[in-house]
Motif scaffolding. Structure first.
Motif, PDB file in Angstrom:
ATOM      1  N   GLU A 117      -1.238  -7.409  14.971  1.00 39.04           N
ATOM      2  CA  GLU A 117      -1.009  -8.663  14.245  1.00 39.04           C
ATOM      3  C   GLU A 117       0.389  -8.695  13.624  1.00 39.04           C
ATOM      4  O   GLU A 117       0.740  -9.664  12.948  1.00 39.04           O
ATOM      5  CB  GLU A 117      -2.072  -8.805  13.146  1.00 39.04           C
ATOM      6  CG  GLU A 117      -3.477  -9.026  13.716  1.00 39.04           C
ATOM      7  CD  GLU A 117      -4.574  -8.731  12.707  1.00 39.04           C
ATOM      8  OE1 GLU A 117      -4.256  -8.318  11.572  1.00 39.04           O
ATOM      9  OE2 GLU A 117      -5.742  -8.917  13.075  1.00 39.04           O
ATOM     10  N   GLY A 118       1.152  -7.641  13.807  1.00 38.43           N
ATOM     11  CA  GLY A 118       2.509  -7.609  13.295  1.00 38.43           C
ATOM     12  C   GLY A 118       2.589  -7.075  11.876  1.00 38.43           C
ATOM     13  O   GLY A 118       1.590  -6.981  11.172  1.00 38.43           O
ATOM     14  N   GLY A 119       3.799  -6.729  11.482  1.00 36.26           N
ATOM     15  CA  GLY A 119       4.043  -6.149  10.176  1.00 36.26           C
ATOM     16  C   GLY A 119       5.384  -5.462  10.241  1.00 36.26           C
ATOM     17  O   GLY A 119       6.180  -5.764  11.145  1.00 36.26           O
ATOM     18  N   GLN A 120       5.621  -4.572   9.304  1.00 33.12           N
ATOM     19  CA  GLN A 120       6.912  -3.898   9.319  1.00 33.12           C
ATOM     20  C   GLN A 120       6.750  -2.388   9.215  1.00 33.12           C
ATOM     21  O   GLN A 120       5.810  -1.900   8.584  1.00 33.12           O
ATOM     22  CB  GLN A 120       7.776  -4.405   8.175  1.00 33.12           C
ATOM     23  CG  GLN A 120       9.248  -4.161   8.449  1.00 33.12           C
ATOM     24  CD  GLN A 120      10.120  -4.807   7.393  1.00 33.12           C
ATOM     25  OE1 GLN A 120       9.902  -4.618   6.201  1.00 33.12           O
ATOM     26  NE2 GLN A 120      11.110  -5.551   7.824  1.00 33.12           N
ATOM     27  N   ILE A 121       7.652  -1.682   9.865  1.00 33.42           N
ATOM     28  CA  ILE A 121       7.625  -0.215   9.871  1.00 33.42           C
ATOM     29  C   ILE A 121       9.016   0.279   9.482  1.00 33.42           C
ATOM     30  O   ILE A 121      10.014  -0.260   9.954  1.00 33.42           O
ATOM     31  CB  ILE A 121       7.274   0.338  11.272  1.00 33.42           C
ATOM     32  CG1 ILE A 121       6.009  -0.327  11.831  1.00 33.42           C
ATOM     33  CG2 ILE A 121       7.111   1.855  11.213  1.00 33.42           C
ATOM     34  CD1 ILE A 121       5.707   0.052  13.278  1.00 33.42           C
ATOM     35  N   ASP A 159       4.392   2.447   6.777  1.00 27.96           N
ATOM     36  CA  ASP A 159       3.945   1.088   7.084  1.00 27.96           C
ATOM     37  C   ASP A 159       2.973   0.626   6.006  1.00 27.96           C
ATOM     38  O   ASP A 159       2.513   1.426   5.192  1.00 27.96           O
ATOM     39  CB  ASP A 159       3.281   1.025   8.471  1.00 27.96           C
ATOM     40  CG  ASP A 159       1.956   1.759   8.520  1.00 27.96           C
ATOM     41  OD1 ASP A 159       1.937   2.906   8.979  1.00 27.96           O
ATOM     42  OD2 ASP A 159       0.937   1.187   8.063  1.00 27.96           O
ATOM     43  N   GLN A 160       2.683  -0.673   6.023  1.00 28.27           N
ATOM     44  CA  GLN A 160       1.759  -1.247   5.040  1.00 28.27           C
ATOM     45  C   GLN A 160       0.496  -1.784   5.729  1.00 28.27           C
ATOM     46  O   GLN A 160      -0.126  -2.740   5.289  1.00 28.27           O
ATOM     47  CB  GLN A 160       2.449  -2.365   4.242  1.00 28.27           C
ATOM     48  CG  GLN A 160       3.412  -1.852   3.174  1.00 28.27           C
ATOM     49  CD  GLN A 160       4.703  -1.319   3.780  1.00 28.27           C
ATOM     50  OE1 GLN A 160       5.296  -1.952   4.666  1.00 28.27           O
ATOM     51  NE2 GLN A 160       5.147  -0.151   3.331  1.00 28.27           N
ATOM     52  N   GLY A 161       0.131  -1.152   6.831  1.00 24.42           N
ATOM     53  CA  GLY A 161      -1.064  -1.571   7.556  1.00 24.42           C
ATOM     54  C   GLY A 161      -2.310  -0.876   7.027  1.00 24.42           C
ATOM     55  O   GLY A 161      -2.308  -0.318   5.924  1.00 24.42           O
ATOM     56  N   ARG A 162      -3.362  -0.926   7.855  1.00 20.87           N
ATOM     57  CA  ARG A 162      -4.619  -0.296   7.453  1.00 20.87           C
ATOM     58  C   ARG A 162      -4.465   1.216   7.383  1.00 20.87           C
ATOM     59  O   ARG A 162      -3.648   1.787   8.104  1.00 20.87           O
ATOM     60  CB  ARG A 162      -5.717  -0.652   8.464  1.00 20.87           C
ATOM     61  CG  ARG A 162      -6.125  -2.107   8.389  1.00 20.87           C
ATOM     62  CD  ARG A 162      -6.889  -2.534   9.624  1.00 20.87           C
ATOM     63  NE  ARG A 162      -7.159  -3.974   9.591  1.00 20.87           N
ATOM     64  CZ  ARG A 162      -6.282  -4.906   9.950  1.00 20.87           C
ATOM     65  NH1 ARG A 162      -5.067  -4.564  10.375  1.00 20.87           N
ATOM     66  NH2 ARG A 162      -6.606  -6.175   9.884  1.00 20.87           N
ATOM     67  N   ALA A 163      -5.307   1.837   6.560  1.00 21.41           N
ATOM     68  CA  ALA A 163      -5.269   3.294   6.425  1.00 21.41           C
ATOM     69  C   ALA A 163      -5.825   3.959   7.679  1.00 21.41           C
ATOM     70  O   ALA A 163      -6.601   3.351   8.434  1.00 21.41           O
ATOM     71  CB  ALA A 163      -6.097   3.719   5.219  1.00 21.41           C
ATOM     72  N   MET A 164      -5.419   5.198   7.909  1.00 21.92           N
ATOM     73  CA  MET A 164      -6.030   6.005   8.958  1.00 21.92           C
ATOM     74  C   MET A 164      -7.512   6.196   8.622  1.00 21.92           C
ATOM     75  O   MET A 164      -7.845   6.422   7.461  1.00 21.92           O
ATOM     76  CB  MET A 164      -5.382   7.399   8.990  1.00 21.92           C
ATOM     77  CG  MET A 164      -4.044   7.436   9.662  1.00 21.92           C
ATOM     78  SD  MET A 164      -4.299   7.414  11.446  1.00 21.92           S
ATOM     79  CE  MET A 164      -2.608   7.182  11.977  1.00 21.92           C
TER      80      MET A 164
END
Lengths: 161, 117
Positions: free
Chosen positions: A80-84, A101-106
């Motif tokens: 869904e996109g985001g930033q790394i 990154d600011q995505g979901r946690a592992m």
């Protein structure tokens, strides 16, 4: 469209990570989380590091970054996109890398630890995935993951020899 | 994703005309290979001599093509560049595929000699 953003450009992460622990980073950039941006950034990194790194270390860095960045694209951000953010710091005999990154946690707040496939598996039973973390774990040292304040940070070391 | 297929000595020879089989093209590669493999042949030889980078997504796609062809047909590989060979070695997939040293060495005889089971 340029996929790479100069670090410090307006699209900086919503939750900035702490200041870089190395003032002489050889690489510090942010990219959009999609597979074409990953490809573009890997090319930029290769070009920027050309001549300054042994070929073997550059190959390893490219493969490890491809695995970790694409994992973030597909799983942390679910396409869904985001930033790394990618930071690479030289230390004697090695490169220290940090990816945020600011995505979901592992899942389980841990990095996956897949086994190597058994050598005598039937073709029909062969895995089609799970290779990525196996490759990363074989190629890097001091691999750490931390989930904090909505950010994922992966750190690792690549030995130069 | 450029793939060039040609029937050669009983095998379908497929040259990958791209430098990378990575996450950006893995699904397209898999779909196009399945389409190409509709042509009848006992063996399909994938020539990777122009490919300098394969990541885990690309590797997964190649394994998936092999599984789709089995058990009736075999997918063999040829011309692995050093960086690509390393990925197969790290994941032990080098023990699963028949791997020919160069694209030219893909005759039925050399394939039979190199196939352990």
């Amino acid at each position: 469209m340029a996929a790479e953003l100069a670090f410090g450009a307006p699209q900086r992460p919503a939750r900035p990570t702490p200041p870089a622990p190395c003032p002489d980073a050889i690489l510090h950039l942010a990219l959009q989380a999609d597979s074409l941006s990953v490809r573009h950034v890997l090319r930029v990194i290769r070009a920027r590091l050309a001549g300054g790194l042994p070929d073997a270390a550059a190959d390893t860095l490219e493969l490890v970054l491809a695995e970790i960045l694409n994992n973030i694209v597909e799983h942390a951000y679910r396409d869904e996109g985001g930033q790394i953010e990618v930071l690479v710091c030289p230390v004697p005999g090695a490169l220290l890398c940090r990816i945020t990154d600011q995505g979901r946690a592992m899942p389980g707040d841990m990095l996956p630890h897949p086994d190597r496939p058994q050598p005598d598996l039937a073709v029909a039973d062969l895995p089609e995935g799970g290779f990525g973390w196996r490759i990363v774990r074989d190629l890097v040292g001091d691999l750490h993951y931390r989930r904090e304040a909505g950010s994922n940070t992966i750190r690792f070391r690549i030995t130069l020899d | 994703m450029n793939l060039y297929a040609e029937a050669q000595a009983g095998a379908l020879h497929v040259q990958v005309g791209e430098a990378r089989i990575d996450a950006a093209v893995a699904i397209r590669f898999k779909d196009k290979m399945r389409e190409i493999a509709l042509q009848p042949s006992d063996r399909v030889v994938l020539d990777l001599s122009r490919v300098t980078f394969v990541d885990s997504s690309g590797l997964g796609a190649i394994v998936s093509v092999m599984k789709a062809l089995a058990p009736a047909r075999r997918l063999e590989l040829a011309g692995l560049t050093p960086n690509v060979a390393k990925v197969f070695r790290l994941t032990r997939m080098d023990t699963v595929f028949v791997i020919h040293p160069a694209a030219g060495a893909t005759t039925a005889a050399s394939a039979a000699a190199g196939h352990g089971g």
